[in-house]
Design a protein around this motif. Structure first.
Motif, PDB file in Angstrom:
ATOM      1  N   PRO A  49      12.170   0.927 -12.133  1.00 63.72           N
ATOM      2  CA  PRO A  49      11.210   1.255 -11.079  1.00 63.72           C
ATOM      3  C   PRO A  49      11.578   2.506 -10.284  1.00 63.72           C
ATOM      4  O   PRO A  49      10.703   3.242  -9.828  1.00 63.72           O
ATOM      5  CB  PRO A  49      11.215   0.015 -10.190  1.00 63.72           C
ATOM      6  N   LEU A  52       9.933   5.874 -11.344  1.00 60.40           N
ATOM      7  CA  LEU A  52       8.499   6.102 -11.179  1.00 60.40           C
ATOM      8  C   LEU A  52       8.226   7.231 -10.191  1.00 60.40           C
ATOM      9  O   LEU A  52       8.943   7.373  -9.197  1.00 60.40           O
ATOM     10  CB  LEU A  52       7.800   4.829 -10.692  1.00 60.40           C
ATOM     11  N   CYS A  77       8.843  -3.887 -10.135  1.00 62.17           N
ATOM     12  CA  CYS A  77       8.656  -2.945  -9.024  1.00 62.17           C
ATOM     13  C   CYS A  77       8.692  -3.680  -7.693  1.00 62.17           C
ATOM     14  O   CYS A  77       9.343  -3.233  -6.744  1.00 62.17           O
ATOM     15  CB  CYS A  77       7.335  -2.190  -9.174  1.00 62.17           C
ATOM     16  N   ARG A  78       7.986  -4.781  -7.631  1.00 59.25           N
ATOM     17  CA  ARG A  78       7.940  -5.585  -6.402  1.00 59.25           C
ATOM     18  C   ARG A  78       9.355  -6.012  -6.000  1.00 59.25           C
ATOM     19  O   ARG A  78       9.741  -5.879  -4.841  1.00 59.25           O
ATOM     20  CB  ARG A  78       7.037  -6.802  -6.635  1.00 59.25           C
ATOM     21  N   VAL A  82       9.655  -1.091  -4.874  1.00 52.02           N
ATOM     22  CA  VAL A  82       8.943   0.133  -5.236  1.00 52.02           C
ATOM     23  C   VAL A  82       7.453  -0.166  -5.244  1.00 52.02           C
ATOM     24  O   VAL A  82       6.994  -1.034  -5.985  1.00 52.02           O
ATOM     25  CB  VAL A  82       9.402   0.663  -6.615  1.00 52.02           C
ATOM     26  N   VAL A  84       3.700   0.201  -6.103  1.00 49.27           N
ATOM     27  CA  VAL A  84       2.729   0.742  -7.053  1.00 49.27           C
ATOM     28  C   VAL A  84       1.376   0.121  -6.722  1.00 49.27           C
ATOM     29  O   VAL A  84       1.300  -0.946  -6.111  1.00 49.27           O
ATOM     30  CB  VAL A  84       3.118   0.484  -8.528  1.00 49.27           C
TER      31      VAL A  84
END
Length: 116
Positions: A49, A52, A77-78, A82, A84
């Motif tokens: 992540p 990104l 990501c969570r 991070v 998105v």
């Protein structure tokens, strides 16, 4: 993350308006064989992540073949904190089902083709 599942039509419109960055989390061979024009490839098997391109003026949307791997990447990501925007619901399969164009490599000639 405000809307984790984003429709193919919405991703298409945002991508064409240069409002998002689309990240394809499928493996390189899948990406090479068929992809959405403008998508970048960051495979789930090596997904980080932190790699990104977040923090700019275009939010990141994740994409895969069916939505399963992009949902997994969304969860990574969570967990990493991070942000998105979400992922393409149904993946490239939903994209094709909506009649949206993809880029394919002709295995006989190696030519790149835009197809619907």
């Amino acid at each position: 993350m405000t809307e984790p599942d984003i429709s193919a039509a919405d991703v298409h419109d945002r991508l064409n308006a240069h409002q998002i960055v689309l990240i394809d989390v499928r493996e390189p061979a899948e990406y090479a064989a068929e992809r959405i024009h403008g998508a970048l490839n960051l495979p789930l098997t090596t997904f980080d992540p932190a790699a990104l391109p977040v923090g700019g003026d275009r939010p990141v949307i994740l994409q895969c073949g069916s939505g399963k791997r992009s949902a997994m990447a969304l969860d990574l990501c969570r967990k990493a904190g991070v942000e998105v925007a979400g992922h393409l619901a149904g993946g490239i399969g939903a994209w094709r089902a909506a009649g949206l164009p993809v880029i394919r490599i002709d295995p006989a000639t190696g030519a790149v083709r835009d197809v619907r």
